[in-house]
Write an enzyme that holds these catalytic residues in place. Structure first.
Site, PDB file in Angstrom:
ATOM      1  N   ASN A  13       0.682  -1.057  -0.262  1.00 51.30           N
ATOM      2  CA  ASN A  13       0.125  -0.165  -0.198  1.00 51.30           C
ATOM      3  C   ASN A  13       0.799   1.271  -0.061  1.00 51.30           C
ATOM      4  O   ASN A  13       1.470   1.225   1.043  1.00 51.30           O
ATOM      5  CB  ASN A  13      -0.874   0.540   1.249  1.00 51.30           C
ATOM      6  CG  ASN A  13      -1.876  -0.280   1.410  1.00 51.30           C
ATOM      7  OD1 ASN A  13      -3.176   0.010   2.519  1.00 51.30           O
ATOM      8  ND2 ASN A  13      -2.472  -0.064   0.060  1.00 51.30           N
ATOM      9  N   ASN A  72      -6.822  10.401  -0.144  1.00 53.35           N
ATOM     10  CA  ASN A  72      -7.684   9.583  -1.059  1.00 53.35           C
ATOM     11  C   ASN A  72      -6.397  10.160  -2.228  1.00 53.35           C
ATOM     12  O   ASN A  72      -6.459  11.285  -2.951  1.00 53.35           O
ATOM     13  CB  ASN A  72      -8.708   9.062  -1.025  1.00 53.35           C
ATOM     14  CG  ASN A  72      -9.065   8.820  -0.235  1.00 53.35           C
ATOM     15  OD1 ASN A  72      -8.208   7.745   0.426  1.00 53.35           O
ATOM     16  ND2 ASN A  72     -10.084   8.984  -0.190  1.00 53.35           N
ATOM     17  N   CYS A  81      -6.909   5.448   7.524  1.00 51.49           N
ATOM     18  CA  CYS A  81      -5.752   4.479   6.467  1.00 51.49           C
ATOM     19  C   CYS A  81      -4.633   3.918   7.569  1.00 51.49           C
ATOM     20  O   CYS A  81      -3.683   4.534   7.720  1.00 51.49           O
ATOM     21  CB  CYS A  81      -5.194   5.144   5.097  1.00 51.49           C
ATOM     22  SG  CYS A  81      -4.613   3.859   3.733  1.00 51.49           S
ATOM     23  N   ASN A  83      -2.418   1.555   7.081  1.00 48.53           N
ATOM     24  CA  ASN A  83      -1.396   0.788   6.887  1.00 48.53           C
ATOM     25  C   ASN A  83      -0.896   2.946   6.109  1.00 48.53           C
ATOM     26  O   ASN A  83       0.938   2.022   6.535  1.00 48.53           O
ATOM     27  CB  ASN A  83      -1.250   0.591   4.624  1.00 48.53           C
ATOM     28  CG  ASN A  83      -1.800  -1.292   4.420  1.00 48.53           C
ATOM     29  OD1 ASN A  83      -1.123  -1.644   6.300  1.00 48.53           O
ATOM     30  ND2 ASN A  83      -1.866  -2.407   4.052  1.00 48.53           N
ATOM     31  N   ASN A 153     -15.185   2.543   9.253  1.00 51.42           N
ATOM     32  CA  ASN A 153     -15.031   1.978   8.198  1.00 51.42           C
ATOM     33  C   ASN A 153     -15.942   1.118   8.194  1.00 51.42           C
ATOM     34  O   ASN A 153     -15.569  -0.271   8.418  1.00 51.42           O
ATOM     35  CB  ASN A 153     -14.675   2.614   7.098  1.00 51.42           C
ATOM     36  CG  ASN A 153     -12.930   1.363   7.453  1.00 51.42           C
ATOM     37  OD1 ASN A 153     -12.467   0.652   7.786  1.00 51.42           O
ATOM     38  ND2 ASN A 153     -11.868   1.788   6.159  1.00 51.42           N
ATOM     39  N   ARG A 206     -13.446  -0.541  -1.179  1.00 53.09           N
ATOM     40  CA  ARG A 206     -15.188  -0.055  -2.002  1.00 53.09           C
ATOM     41  C   ARG A 206     -14.421   1.224  -2.698  1.00 53.09           C
ATOM     42  O   ARG A 206     -13.254   1.722  -2.491  1.00 53.09           O
ATOM     43  CB  ARG A 206     -15.881   1.062  -0.759  1.00 53.09           C
ATOM     44  CG  ARG A 206     -15.434   1.908  -0.272  1.00 53.09           C
ATOM     45  CD  ARG A 206     -16.446   2.217   0.948  1.00 53.09           C
ATOM     46  NE  ARG A 206     -15.627   2.744   2.293  1.00 53.09           N
ATOM     47  CZ  ARG A 206     -16.460   3.606   3.348  1.00 53.09           C
ATOM     48  NH1 ARG A 206     -17.781   3.258   3.064  1.00 53.09           N
ATOM     49  NH2 ARG A 206     -15.608   3.886   3.989  1.00 53.09           N
ATOM     50  N   CYS A 214      -5.402  -3.977   2.660  1.00 52.58           N
ATOM     51  CA  CYS A 214      -5.835  -2.940   3.222  1.00 52.58           C
ATOM     52  C   CYS A 214      -5.645  -2.887   4.625  1.00 52.58           C
ATOM     53  O   CYS A 214      -6.783  -4.056   5.168  1.00 52.58           O
ATOM     54  CB  CYS A 214      -7.331  -3.506   2.749  1.00 52.58           C
ATOM     55  SG  CYS A 214      -8.797  -1.769   3.698  1.00 52.58           S
ATOM     56  N   GLY A 215      -5.125  -2.120   5.459  1.00 50.89           N
ATOM     57  CA  GLY A 215      -5.130  -2.463   7.057  1.00 50.89           C
ATOM     58  C   GLY A 215      -6.012  -2.620   7.631  1.00 50.89           C
ATOM     59  O   GLY A 215      -6.418  -3.556   8.200  1.00 50.89           O
ATOM     60  N   THR A 216      -7.438  -1.815   7.332  1.00 49.82           N
ATOM     61  CA  THR A 216      -8.853  -2.188   8.562  1.00 49.82           C
ATOM     62  C   THR A 216      -9.173  -3.646   8.014  1.00 49.82           C
ATOM     63  O   THR A 216     -10.058  -4.333   8.402  1.00 49.82           O
ATOM     64  CB  THR A 216      -9.465  -1.138   8.779  1.00 49.82           C
ATOM     65  OG1 THR A 216      -9.773  -0.795   7.084  1.00 49.82           O
ATOM     66  CG2 THR A 216      -8.800   0.775   9.314  1.00 49.82           C
TER      67      THR A 216
END
Lengths: 270, 270
Positions: A13, A72, A81, A83, A153, A206, A214-216
């Site tokens: 990322n 973004n 975010c 990462n 999120n 998304r 994707c960290g989360t």
């Protein structure tokens, strides 16, 4: 326009970093898009401005904290975010903007606690709330149950087998039912349980598509796995871009993994 | 590994540039792939080393010429890249490594003549040979005739209408019949004639997929158009990444368009 940049990534990322301690260079959507463009710019999933809290007008907490002004690639701002935060921390350490290995940083999602060593950066992302309901997710011919998880999120976590994971075509966004469960779209994780506390996943973010990390999403997958299995220990998650660890503490979920700064230079928009 | 780089692009075909006049830093496939990686590296369609002909052991011509040591992002070498050559020329001028606006450069495909002004770079790419046969190209539901054109590398040029161009899905490689016509795969251009000497195209590059620009593809399309229409003047070609011009001279096809250097810096592989 000329601007000094750094670039870093965590499990692939990647982010363009702009150091602006005194808040002299506010980002605009146009500048962010120009920097993040992978062909005519530097290229990244996001752009992070490094600014003192006291120099960021939307921050009303401790002015001495470093604020992560995260954008973004499409020029919109994001609250968090995972990462990106790990790469932000690596940057602070590498540039000696902090003099400890464990500290707090300021973000649009509030104060986040972080800790680093030479190899990895850990970030406390807060609670990961696993919902009681399930949704049905469809991706191509695959239709599976998925568990909603909120990590700030929205996520939907589906457990699949290795063949299903391999054969997924995430070039098309998954759909879900009931559609109204995620009115603002959702990140979908497809997860294989490799062994106790060992997961492997692919993710559709998304508005973005399939990403290598994707960290989360990694935190959401680990939280859904704990709920489903009763497993209590730390969870290791393999993503296409590398390997991340998730611990659950009283202070929330902790995401741990590599974060590196790979380049610095000067960008000139012709 | 630490290495100083520049980055530039021509109609969004982008390249990492390494200046190495004395030939002290030979590239390897691993280094090329690390630099060209869009997430963990700098990112580019290719990597170009700028080296004096006399310092490049495979060059036996004029040792004073600058040699374009061109590598694809996947770590393989390529004989020629039209947009890469234009960016290489812009770099030579910007760094004052040449003191004229028209000169010769050395490439794996031989000596190429080039000319530049502040806005555009023109490169002489040699003959574009339009074949006498036709093939049938299929892309999704579309099946059309296409004309083979050789510009040092193989192309098939298909003329379509605006709706067909818009609806093409080049996420899947086109196929052709007879299959044995292009044993080493082929670049396919889908071309709309917008007016006399005005083309618009999309291209599928062999081994890469759809790209925003392809220098030799633009030349191939212009050559096939001249053959089909009898048009004699210069041809303007709109590609997704910008606008290019093609002239046909006794010394071969000339590709003209913008080329810019957008960044320089230092890359460190952790």
């Amino acid at each position: 326009m000329g601007i000094t940049f750094h670039k870093g990534h965590g499990t692939r990322n990647d982010f363009v970093i702009i150091e602006d301690p005194e808040g002299m260079r506010e980002l605009t959507p146009d500048v962010v898009r120009a920097l993040a463009d992978r062909r005519s710019g530097i290229g990244g999933d996001g752009v992070i401005r490094v600014v003192r809290g006291g120099a960021f007008d939307q921050w009303h907490g401790d002015p001495e904290l470093w604020f992560m002004d995260y954008w973004n690639a499409d020029g919109s701002v994001a609250e968090m975010c995972g990462n990106g935060l790990r790469v932000f921390v690596r940057y602070l350490l590498q540039q000696q903007l902090v003099d400890q290995l464990e500290f707090d940083v300021a973000t649009r999602a509030g104060v986040k606690h972080v800790r680093a060593d030479a190899h990895a950066v850990s970030v406390w992302l807060g609670p990961a709330t696993v919902a009681d309901d399930v949704v049905r997710v469809r991706s191509g011919a695959l239709e599976v149950e998925a568990r909603p998880v909120n990590v700030g999120n929205p996520h939907a976590v589906a457990f699949v087998d290795a063949a299903q994971l391999r054969e997924l075509d995430l070039g098309v966004a998954p759909t879900w039912e009931p559609a109204e469960r995620f009115p603002e779209d959702v990140n979908v994780e497809f997860v294989v349980v490799e062994g106790p506390g060992e997961l492997r996943l692919r993710v559709h973010e998304r508005g973005v598509g399939e990403t290598e990390s994707c960290g989360t999403g990694v935190v959401a997958a680990a939280a859904a796995y704990r709920r489903a299995s009763g497993f209590e220990g730390p969870v290791r998650v393999e993503v296409p871009g590398g390997s991340l660890g998730v611990d659950f503490t009283d202070a929330g979920a902790v995401l741990t993994g590599p974060a590196v700064i790979v380049a610095h230079g000067h960008f000139t928009q012709p």
